[in-house]
Design a protein around this motif. Structure first.
Motif, mmCIF file in Angstrom:
data_model
loop_
_atom_site.group_PDB
_atom_site.id
_atom_site.type_symbol
_atom_site.label_atom_id
_atom_site.label_comp_id
_atom_site.label_asym_id
_atom_site.label_seq_id
_atom_site.Cartn_x
_atom_site.Cartn_y
_atom_site.Cartn_z
ATOM 1 N N PHE A 198 0.809 -1.219 0.000
ATOM 2 C CA PHE A 198 0.000 0.000 0.000
ATOM 3 C C PHE A 198 0.843 1.272 0.000
ATOM 4 O O PHE A 198 0.291 2.370 0.107
ATOM 5 C CB PHE A 198 -0.943 -0.001 1.212
ATOM 6 N N ALA A 199 2.166 1.128 -0.114
ATOM 7 C CA ALA A 199 3.038 2.306 -0.061
ATOM 8 C C ALA A 199 2.713 3.310 -1.156
ATOM 9 O O ALA A 199 2.676 4.524 -0.919
ATOM 10 C CB ALA A 199 4.501 1.874 -0.152
ATOM 11 N N SER A 200 2.459 2.820 -2.367
ATOM 12 C CA SER A 200 2.193 3.744 -3.482
ATOM 13 C C SER A 200 0.847 4.441 -3.341
ATOM 14 O O SER A 200 0.616 5.486 -3.957
ATOM 15 C CB SER A 200 2.265 2.997 -4.816
ATOM 16 N N PHE A 201 -0.060 3.898 -2.525
ATOM 17 C CA PHE A 201 -1.343 4.545 -2.273
ATOM 18 C C PHE A 201 -1.230 5.625 -1.197
ATOM 19 O O PHE A 201 -1.958 6.613 -1.222
ATOM 20 C CB PHE A 201 -2.387 3.507 -1.808
ATOM 21 N N LEU A 202 -0.302 5.421 -0.246
ATOM 22 C CA LEU A 202 -0.277 6.249 0.960
ATOM 23 C C LEU A 202 0.898 7.213 1.044
ATOM 24 O O LEU A 202 0.810 8.226 1.741
ATOM 25 C CB LEU A 202 -0.270 5.339 2.198
ATOM 26 N N ILE A 203 2.007 6.903 0.375
ATOM 27 C CA ILE A 203 3.222 7.703 0.517
ATOM 28 C C ILE A 203 3.458 8.500 -0.760
ATOM 29 O O ILE A 203 3.630 7.913 -1.841
ATOM 30 C CB ILE A 203 4.440 6.811 0.823
ATOM 31 N N PRO A 204 3.452 9.832 -0.684
ATOM 32 C CA PRO A 204 3.603 10.667 -1.893
ATOM 33 C C PRO A 204 4.835 10.326 -2.717
ATOM 34 O O PRO A 204 4.771 10.315 -3.949
ATOM 35 C CB PRO A 204 3.677 12.094 -1.331
ATOM 36 N N ASP B 70 4.513 4.695 -8.526
ATOM 37 C CA ASP B 70 4.311 3.267 -8.743
ATOM 38 C C ASP B 70 2.851 2.856 -8.610
ATOM 39 O O ASP B 70 2.543 1.659 -8.636
ATOM 40 C CB ASP B 70 5.139 2.457 -7.735
ATOM 41 N N LEU B 71 1.955 3.823 -8.467
ATOM 42 C CA LEU B 71 0.557 3.499 -8.192
ATOM 43 C C LEU B 71 -0.079 2.676 -9.312
ATOM 44 O O LEU B 71 -0.692 1.627 -9.052
ATOM 45 C CB LEU B 71 -0.246 4.783 -7.971
ATOM 46 N N SER B 72 0.047 3.132 -10.560
ATOM 47 C CA SER B 72 -0.592 2.402 -11.661
ATOM 48 C C SER B 72 0.002 1.007 -11.814
ATOM 49 O O SER B 72 -0.713 0.035 -12.103
ATOM 50 C CB SER B 72 -0.462 3.189 -12.965
ATOM 51 N N ARG B 73 1.310 0.896 -11.622
ATOM 52 C CA ARG B 73 1.975 -0.404 -11.707
ATOM 53 C C ARG B 73 1.464 -1.344 -10.617
ATOM 54 O O ARG B 73 1.176 -2.520 -10.870
ATOM 55 C CB ARG B 73 3.485 -0.213 -11.587
ATOM 56 N N ARG C 52 10.210 4.662 4.183
ATOM 57 C CA ARG C 52 10.000 5.545 5.322
ATOM 58 C C ARG C 52 8.986 6.617 4.946
ATOM 59 O O ARG C 52 8.907 7.054 3.806
ATOM 60 C CB ARG C 52 11.306 6.182 5.802
ATOM 61 N N HIS C 53 8.182 6.988 5.921
ATOM 62 C CA HIS C 53 7.215 8.053 5.697
ATOM 63 C C HIS C 53 7.909 9.390 5.912
ATOM 64 O O HIS C 53 8.695 9.563 6.844
ATOM 65 C CB HIS C 53 6.054 7.931 6.701
#
Length: 350
Positions: A156-162, A167-170, A348-349
């Motif tokens: 879920f990193a690509s959904f939550l971390i700017p 990498d969201l679409s991937r 890391r956030h």
């Protein structure tokens, strides 16, 4: 230990045998497909064989990905990346790009550091007591809750971390494809899905077991500056530190062919000495480099008790000590590391 200059290292590097890499890849791919067929069978004995076979193929996919990260099988890195991505797809680590995993793993070699995947003790202190007891209780019951936690964070990193939004679409595409494939398997047999989960958990335990007892490096959060004592040192001092804090946890000394089950990954001192040495040459390199049976040479059988005994305490206490003040082995205080897998990249956030 022999001087590396007396060993024909170039010969070992030149004698790459694509046959063995091809055989290992074909076996891994074939085992993965064949084992799923066995999971779908009616016979319970065939199901059991399928779980063991699938576990082995998942483990080998991890160690082959490691070979590709070092650019060993092929001279052209694009082919190594292709092979690595195929292996990562099998073991479910495909949500992070191969290039990123490779860079982090090579940094482990270059900087002689274990990078923190996640501040697990800090996280456990910050969550409600009930959740903390649940996670630790699952670990006590041999369910790798923290390993799944790290993988879920990466998922879920690509959904939550700017910083990872690129990498969201991937990630969505991979989720759709893999989710559809597992949905089809579930429609065919719920039992097969449950057995697949057993094999996947078994893979995590095997990789954890091996990784836990290979280093006593300093641990560093990703993004933190490299400590000065790791940078401003001579090559010989760096090498001495690396070898002193690296351990070869082979399956068997008496029957070395058993180490092929893990692609000779247990010959870890030899691997760190010559990181481009192919897996099938590591036993020869190990024999040449380490003529004596030093305290850095440990069998996995010797560490089974430690893996069981410290399965919860190592989460909070750290790796422990392997060598006492008299420079003798002291396995009773070798607790082992937790979640240092090369299949999980630190995030890391901000």
């Amino acid at each position: 230990m022999l001087d590396r200059q007396t060993i024909d290292l170039n010969s070992l590097l030149r004698r790459k045998q694509l046959f063995w890499d091809s055989f290992a890849m074909l076996y891994t791919l074939g085992s993965y497909a064949g084992s799923i067929g066995l999971l779908l069978a009616e016979n319970c004995w065939l199901n059991a064989i399928g779980v063991v076979w699938l576990t082995h193929s998942l483990v080998l996919s991890a160690y082959l990905a490691h070979e590709f990260m070092h650019g060993i099988p092929f001279a052209d890195m694009k082919w190594n990346a292709l092979g690595g991505n195929i292996m990562l797809w099998l073991n479910g680590s495909c949500y992070i790009r191969f290039q990123e995993l490779m860079q982090m793993h090579i940094a482990h070699h270059v900087n002689r550091i274990d990078y923190c995947r996640f501040d697990i003790p800090g996280f456990l202190r910050s969550v409600p007591k009930g959740l903390r007891l649940l996670l630790l209780g699952l670990e006590w019951l041999y369910f790798p809750s923290l390993a799944f936690l790290l993988r879920i964070r990466l998922l879920f990193a690509s959904f939550l971390i700017p910083d990872r939004r690129h990498d969201l679409s991937r990630t969505i595409l991979i989720l759709l494809i893999r989710g559809s494939l597992f949905a089809v398997l579930a429609i065919l047999s719920v039992k097969a899905i449950l057995l697949y989960c057993v094999a996947y958990i078994s893979m995590i335990h095997i990789l954890r077991f091996v990784d836990a007892f290979q280093h006593t490096y300093d641990s560093l959060p990703v993004g933190e500056p490299i400590p000065e004592h790791h940078e401003n040192v001579s090559p010989e001092s760096a090498r001495c530190y690396e070898q002193a804090n690296t351990f070869s946890n082979v399956i068997s000394v008496r029957f070395p062919w058993l180490n092929l089950l893990l692609l000779n990954f247990g010959y870890h001192n030899a691997h760190h000495e010559v990181i481009k040495c192919p897996w099938y040459h590591l036993p020869a390199l190990n024999r040449a480099l380490y003529a004596d049976q030093s305290h850095h040479y440990i069998t996995l059988l010797e560490l089974v008790g430690n893996y069981h005994r410290f399965r919860v305490s190592r989460i909070l206490t750290g790796q422990g000590q392997v060598v006492n003040q008299d420079n003798n082995r002291q396995l009773s205080t070798f607790y082992g590391a937790i979640e240092v897998s090369f299949l999980v990249v630190p995030i890391r956030h901000n």
